[in-house]
Design a protein around this motif. Structure first.
Motif, short mmCIF file in Angstrom:
data_model
loop_
_atom_site.label_atom_id
_atom_site.label_comp_id
_atom_site.label_asym_id
_atom_site.label_seq_id
_atom_site.Cartn_x
_atom_site.Cartn_y
_atom_site.Cartn_z
N LYS A 37 20.49 30.20 -16.31
CA LYS A 37 21.50 29.20 -15.94
C LYS A 37 22.31 29.66 -14.72
N THR A 38 22.55 30.95 -14.62
CA THR A 38 23.25 31.49 -13.45
C THR A 38 22.45 31.20 -12.19
N PHE A 39 21.14 31.39 -12.26
CA PHE A 39 20.23 31.07 -11.16
C PHE A 39 20.37 29.60 -10.75
N GLY A 40 20.31 28.71 -11.73
CA GLY A 40 20.38 27.28 -11.45
C GLY A 40 21.73 26.85 -10.89
N ARG A 41 22.80 27.37 -11.47
CA ARG A 41 24.14 27.01 -10.97
C ARG A 41 24.34 27.48 -9.54
N ALA A 42 23.86 28.68 -9.24
CA ALA A 42 24.03 29.23 -7.89
C ALA A 42 23.31 28.36 -6.86
N ILE A 43 22.10 27.94 -7.19
CA ILE A 43 21.33 27.09 -6.27
C ILE A 43 22.03 25.75 -6.10
N PHE A 44 22.48 25.17 -7.20
CA PHE A 44 23.14 23.87 -7.15
C PHE A 44 24.42 23.92 -6.31
N GLU A 45 25.25 24.92 -6.57
CA GLU A 45 26.53 25.02 -5.86
C GLU A 45 26.33 25.30 -4.38
N LYS A 46 25.34 26.12 -4.05
CA LYS A 46 25.04 26.39 -2.64
C LYS A 46 24.55 25.12 -1.96
N ALA A 47 23.73 24.35 -2.64
CA ALA A 47 23.23 23.10 -2.07
C ALA A 47 24.35 22.09 -1.86
N CYS A 48 25.32 22.09 -2.77
CA CYS A 48 26.45 21.16 -2.65
C CYS A 48 27.27 21.44 -1.40
N GLU A 49 27.28 22.69 -0.96
CA GLU A 49 28.03 23.02 0.25
C GLU A 49 27.45 22.30 1.47
N ASN A 50 26.17 21.93 1.38
CA ASN A 50 25.51 21.21 2.48
C ASN A 50 25.25 19.75 2.12
N GLY A 51 25.92 19.28 1.07
CA GLY A 51 25.75 17.90 0.64
C GLY A 51 24.39 17.60 0.04
N GLN A 52 23.70 18.63 -0.50
CA GLN A 52 22.35 18.48 -1.02
C GLN A 52 22.29 18.73 -2.53
N GLY A 53 23.42 18.51 -3.21
CA GLY A 53 23.47 18.80 -4.64
C GLY A 53 22.49 18.01 -5.47
N GLU A 54 22.38 16.71 -5.21
CA GLU A 54 21.47 15.87 -5.99
C GLU A 54 20.02 16.28 -5.75
N MET A 55 19.67 16.62 -4.52
CA MET A 55 18.31 17.07 -4.21
C MET A 55 17.99 18.38 -4.92
N ALA A 56 19.00 19.27 -4.98
CA ALA A 56 18.80 20.55 -5.67
C ALA A 56 18.53 20.32 -7.15
N LEU A 57 19.22 19.33 -7.75
CA LEU A 57 19.01 19.03 -9.16
C LEU A 57 17.57 18.58 -9.41
N ILE A 58 17.03 17.79 -8.48
CA ILE A 58 15.65 17.32 -8.63
C ILE A 58 14.68 18.50 -8.57
N LYS A 59 14.93 19.43 -7.64
CA LYS A 59 14.06 20.60 -7.52
C LYS A 59 14.20 21.51 -8.74
N LEU A 60 15.44 21.68 -9.21
CA LEU A 60 15.66 22.52 -10.39
C LEU A 60 15.05 21.88 -11.63
N GLN A 61 15.06 20.56 -11.69
CA GLN A 61 14.42 19.86 -12.79
C GLN A 61 12.96 20.28 -12.90
N SER A 62 12.30 20.37 -11.75
CA SER A 62 10.89 20.78 -11.73
C SER A 62 10.72 22.24 -12.14
N VAL A 63 11.60 23.11 -11.61
CA VAL A 63 11.52 24.53 -11.95
C VAL A 63 11.73 24.77 -13.44
N PHE A 64 12.70 24.06 -14.02
CA PHE A 64 13.04 24.25 -15.42
C PHE A 64 12.14 23.46 -16.36
N GLY A 65 11.34 22.54 -15.81
CA GLY A 65 10.45 21.76 -16.66
C GLY A 65 11.16 20.68 -17.45
#
Length: 200
Positions: A145-173
């Protein structure tokens, strides 16, 4: 009469800087095995069943800084990137352990056996208490979860939070981004707080 709902406790994530700081503190105290485990957990986002299979040859591959692993739960082949930060931390842990055989599993006990998931959970709780880590419900899932939150929060800094969630959805299955949001403990106010500075 209303049915009483019992609240179940899920694992919490560790704030990214705190997690990396914990790795450094563990190495300073000579606990290289757990430092390596936490490093792999927060940088690779693998399930504990897959983390337990890692060898030093996999994580310290000098050719292309990646390794392949068949995920135990899904049986899917996943290619994992070992970035420069993770590589340096793992190299330091490897050297601290007096350079074991590259074919050796990374997370073994003094009895030369791979730690069980249950034992790792106990060790994580001990580490949380000893180092005052702010993670109430800590377990192996906390690293993923730390991995996922870090990616999501970093993506949000560039306005890409929703896209990161889609990619994380795939990673997490997960079957949908909404499930990933719940898994990572992302609330609506978190989305507003993280995205707002980049939309005004």
């Amino acid at each position: 009469m209303k049915q009483k709902i019992t609240k179940t406790h899920t694992s919490d994530f560790i704030e990214w800087n705190a997690a990396n700081g914990l790795v450094n503190r563990l190495m300073k105290d000579g606990n290289y095995v757990m430092a390596a485990l936490i490093t792999c957990g927060i940088y690779f986002g693998l399930r504990i069943s897959d983390l337990r299979k890692l060898t030093w040859a996999m994580v310290l591959n000098d050719e292309n800084d990646t390794f392949n692993i068949h995920e135990e739960k899904t049986n899917k082949l996943r290619t994992v990137k070992v970035n420069a930060n993770a590589k340096q931390l793992l190299t330091d842990c490897y050297n601290g352990l007096d350079c074991p055989a590259m074919s050796q599993h990374c997370f073994i006990s003094k009895k030369k056996q791979v730690f069980s998931t249950q034992r790792i959970n106990v060790l994580l709780k001990d580490i949380r208490d000893k180092y005052n880590v702010k993670c109430k419900n800590i377990s192996c899932h906390s690293l993923r979860k730390t991995f996922g939150r870090a990616i999501f929060e970093k993506a949000c800094e560039n306005g890409q939070g929703e896209m990161a969630l889609i990619k994380l959805q795939s990673v997490f299955g997960h079957s949908a981004p909404q499930i990933t949001k719940i898994y990572l403990g992302i609330k609506q106010e978190d989305l507003v707080q993280l995205v707002l500075p980049f939309t005004v």
